[in-house]
Design a protein around this motif. Structure first.
Motif, PDB file in Angstrom:
ATOM      1  N   VAL A 134     -25.786  39.544  35.366  1.00 18.62           N
ATOM      2  CA  VAL A 134     -24.643  39.542  34.465  1.00 18.62           C
ATOM      3  C   VAL A 134     -24.551  38.286  33.771  1.00 18.62           C
ATOM      4  CG1 VAL A 134     -23.375  41.049  35.960  1.00 18.62           C
ATOM      5  CG2 VAL A 134     -23.085  38.412  36.371  1.00 18.62           C
ATOM      6  N   VAL A 135     -23.834  37.903  32.624  1.00 18.69           N
ATOM      7  CA  VAL A 135     -23.495  36.912  31.840  1.00 18.69           C
ATOM      8  C   VAL A 135     -22.749  35.842  32.637  1.00 18.69           C
ATOM      9  CG1 VAL A 135     -22.403  35.840  29.836  1.00 18.69           C
ATOM     10  CG2 VAL A 135     -23.838  38.060  29.772  1.00 18.69           C
ATOM     11  N   ASN A 136     -23.420  34.718  32.634  1.00 19.46           N
ATOM     12  CA  ASN A 136     -22.744  33.493  33.580  1.00 19.46           C
ATOM     13  C   ASN A 136     -21.676  32.860  32.952  1.00 19.46           C
ATOM     14  OD1 ASN A 136     -22.521  31.692  35.692  1.00 19.46           O
ATOM     15  ND2 ASN A 136     -23.968  30.312  34.970  1.00 19.46           N
ATOM     16  N   HIS A 137     -20.710  33.794  32.552  1.00 15.90           N
ATOM     17  CA  HIS A 137     -19.485  33.244  32.356  1.00 15.90           C
ATOM     18  C   HIS A 137     -18.197  33.914  32.664  1.00 15.90           C
ATOM     19  CE1 HIS A 137     -16.275  32.135  28.927  1.00 15.90           C
ATOM     20  NE2 HIS A 137     -17.018  31.195  28.793  1.00 15.90           N
ATOM     21  N   PRO A 138     -17.146  33.108  32.897  1.00 20.29           N
ATOM     22  CA  PRO A 138     -16.077  34.177  33.649  1.00 20.29           C
ATOM     23  C   PRO A 138     -15.505  35.152  32.749  1.00 20.29           C
ATOM     24  CG  PRO A 138     -15.317  31.809  33.190  1.00 20.29           C
ATOM     25  CD  PRO A 138     -16.892  31.888  33.128  1.00 20.29           C
TER      26      PRO A 138
END
Length: 233
Positions: free
Chosen positions: A143-147
């Motif tokens: 997944v994209v590494n951003h909350p």
């Protein structure tokens, strides 16, 4: 000789979902194929596009069914890779004709064979191993590494012609418990609490408790869990 296994699973539609796009299955070998071991898999269909449920179901069913049709001389990773690649190509062919892509899914599959386990993984479903009272995450979320974008997948079955699948292998021990979860569960149930559920004597009860706990903690997503306990090798 076949494994002595206790396998349980539970899957429910989340309160924020119109229907369940998760799919889970497990299969034991027929007589004469005991050397192939046992297989379990869980998938979470991507809701965008409208074919997530079909993608998850066909991916899991083709994998657990076709695995036993591969030669016993093949390494487990080779067998899984051939089947997943064929399913990915089929979904990509459908998605190519329907833009944006409609049939996408995550996949986490576990094979217990001989004295070892093999995992195949794409997406943000997960597999944990509980051994000696400690839970260890064996898979990595793609997944994209951003909350703000943690649910945006970097890899999924059906998205691209060339699919990169993560493979993990290790030795088995009597007493090992494997837990396969969709993000609707692992997003709510802390890793440190997983050994509490695997301590339950019945795998089906453990899987149901995991799903119930995720919903009780506020999960709006579909929730699915497979619990596989190794009682004997």
């Amino acid at each position: 000789m076949a494994f002595e296994l206790d396998i349980g699973y539970s899957s429910q539609t989340g309160p924020g979902k119109p229907f369940n796009e998760d799919f889970a299955a497990a299969m034991l070998p027929e007589g004469g194929r005991e050397g192939m071991g046992a297989i379990a898999a869980v998938a979470d269909g991507v809701s965008t596009g409208g074919m997530g449920r079909e993608a998850a179901q066909t991916t899991v069913t083709s994998l657990v069914r076709d695995y036993y049709g591969t030669p016993e001389t093949w390494d487990t990773t080779v067998a899984l890779d051939r089947i997943i690649a064929a399913q990915n190509a089929w979904l990509c062919g459908i998605n190519l004709r329907r833009q944006p892509a409609m049939g996408l899914t995550t996949l986490t599959a576990l094979v217990l064979r001989g004295q070892s386990y093999t995992l195949a993984h794409v997406g943000d479903t997960r597999c944990y191993l509980v051994r000696d009272g400690q839970a260890t995450q064996l898979t990595q979320d793609h997944v994209v590494n951003h909350p703000d974008f943690k649910h945006q997948l970097l890899r999924s079955v059906g998205a691209e012609d060339h699919l990169v699948v993560d493979y993990v292998q290790g030795d088995l021990q009597v007493g090992d418990v494997f837990i396969l979860l969709t993000d609707g569960v692992h997003g709510e149930v802390p890793e440190k609490r997983l050994p509490e559920y695997t301590a339950m004597p019945d795998a089906r009860e453990a899987s149901q408790k995991l799903v119930d706990q995720a919903l009780a903690r506020g999960s709006n997503d579909n929730v699915s869990a497979i619990v596989v306990r190794v009682r004997g090798l």
